[in-house]
Design a protein around this motif. Structure first.
Motif, PDB file in Angstrom:
ATOM      1  N   ASN A   1      37.445  48.500  77.499  1.00 29.35           N
ATOM      2  CA  ASN A   1      38.100  47.533  76.619  1.00 29.35           C
ATOM      3  C   ASN A   1      37.284  47.387  75.338  1.00 29.35           C
ATOM      4  OD1 ASN A   1      39.266  45.407  75.308  1.00 29.35           O
ATOM      5  ND2 ASN A   1      39.441  44.112  77.115  1.00 29.35           N
ATOM      6  N   TYR A   2      37.798  48.028  74.260  1.00 25.23           N
ATOM      7  CA  TYR A   2      37.033  48.049  73.016  1.00 25.23           C
ATOM      8  C   TYR A   2      36.819  46.661  72.442  1.00 25.23           C
ATOM      9  CZ  TYR A   2      38.109  53.023  73.067  1.00 25.23           C
ATOM     10  OH  TYR A   2      38.214  54.336  73.415  1.00 25.23           O
ATOM     11  N   ALA A   3      37.681  45.743  72.789  1.00 22.36           N
ATOM     12  CA  ALA A   3      37.589  44.414  72.185  1.00 22.36           C
ATOM     13  C   ALA A   3      36.664  43.492  72.958  1.00 22.36           C
ATOM     14  CB  ALA A   3      38.975  43.792  72.093  1.00 22.36           C
ATOM     15  N   GLN A   4      36.064  43.997  74.001  1.00 20.63           N
ATOM     16  CA  GLN A   4      35.189  43.125  74.777  1.00 20.63           C
ATOM     17  C   GLN A   4      33.855  42.961  74.073  1.00 20.63           C
ATOM     18  OE1 GLN A   4      35.105  44.215  78.814  1.00 20.63           O
ATOM     19  NE2 GLN A   4      33.529  42.773  79.396  1.00 20.63           N
TER      20      GLN A   4
END
Lengths: 116, 114
Positions: free
Chosen positions: A99-102
């Motif tokens: 999850n790149y947005a984590q």
């Protein structure tokens, strides 16, 4: 839940020598990314080096290298030929999964002081 | 110069006031973040945001909210500040494609609540 622990609060070294600092992490994910950052006296946070969990080789960038011991959930940072300007607080951080947005989970940091 | 920029550098305010901090990145990144660094230097993620999702750390009080006009800007608003909000607020950004996952940080905004 993920957790990052840096047990050494401070380390003092003489310049041109090697300093090693420890970091252990906890995660249930099989895929994760480990990072080391440096925060200078001015407060600037600088990315130094990264280790991907699936890679067996220890990452190396300039005079920074990592000691990745996956069975021990450990990712140590090694700085060789230290210079006065390496004096800073060093943070270990982790991101789980794809999850790149984590965001990153950080340790509390290790203060390194390099003396002449 | 490409980097992450934050304004203001410092802000002093009183309990109950509303404050807003700005963050802009010129790195062409797709995801932006806000972190809080407390007096013990602990860095904690507050929000992450890209054009697909907003992730909120469940420990963040509701008086905090991110505001984005485009993928290069992510501002932080605090509706009614409390003394425990005194901290350094750091903005960061990262790519969400390829194999470069590291985050790049701005210089921070130091908030003091009197």
């Amino acid at each position: 839940a993920q957790k990052v622990t840096q047990t050494q609060t401070s380390i003092s070294v003489v310049e041109k020598t090697t300093v090693t600092m420890d970091c252990v992490y906890e995660t249930r994910d099989s895929s994760y990314f480990l990072f080391w950052y440096k925060q200078t006296a001015s407060g600037e946070i600088v990315f130094l080096i990264r280790q991907d969990s699936y890679k067996k080789e220890n990452a190396t960038v300039g005079h920074y290298s990592l000691n990745f011991q996956k069975p021990k959930s450990s990712i140590g940072l090694i700085i060789t030929a230290t210079q006065i300007e390496d004096s800073a607080v060093y943070f270990c951080a982790m991101r789980e999964g794809d999850n790149y947005a984590q965001g990153l989970t950080f340790g509390l940091g290790t203060r390194v002081s390099v003396f002449p | 110069e490409t980097a992450v920029f934050q304004t203001p550098n410092y802000h002093v305010t009183q309990v109950g006031n509303e404050v807003s901090f700005n963050c802009k990145q010129t790195l062409g990144h797709d995801t932006m973040y806000w972190y809080k660094q407390d007096s013990k230097k602990l860095l904690k993620i507050m929000f992450s945001y890209n054009n697909k999702q907003l992730i909120v750390n469940e420990t963040v009080p509701r008086r905090f909210s991110p505001q984005s006009s485009d993928k290069a800007h992510l501002n932080l608003r605090i509706k009614s500040v409390e003394p425990e909000d005194s901290a350094v607020y750091l903005c960061a950004s990262s790519r969400d494609w390829g194999n470069s996952y590291e985050q790049y940080f701005g210089p921070g905004t130091r908030l003091t609540v009197l």
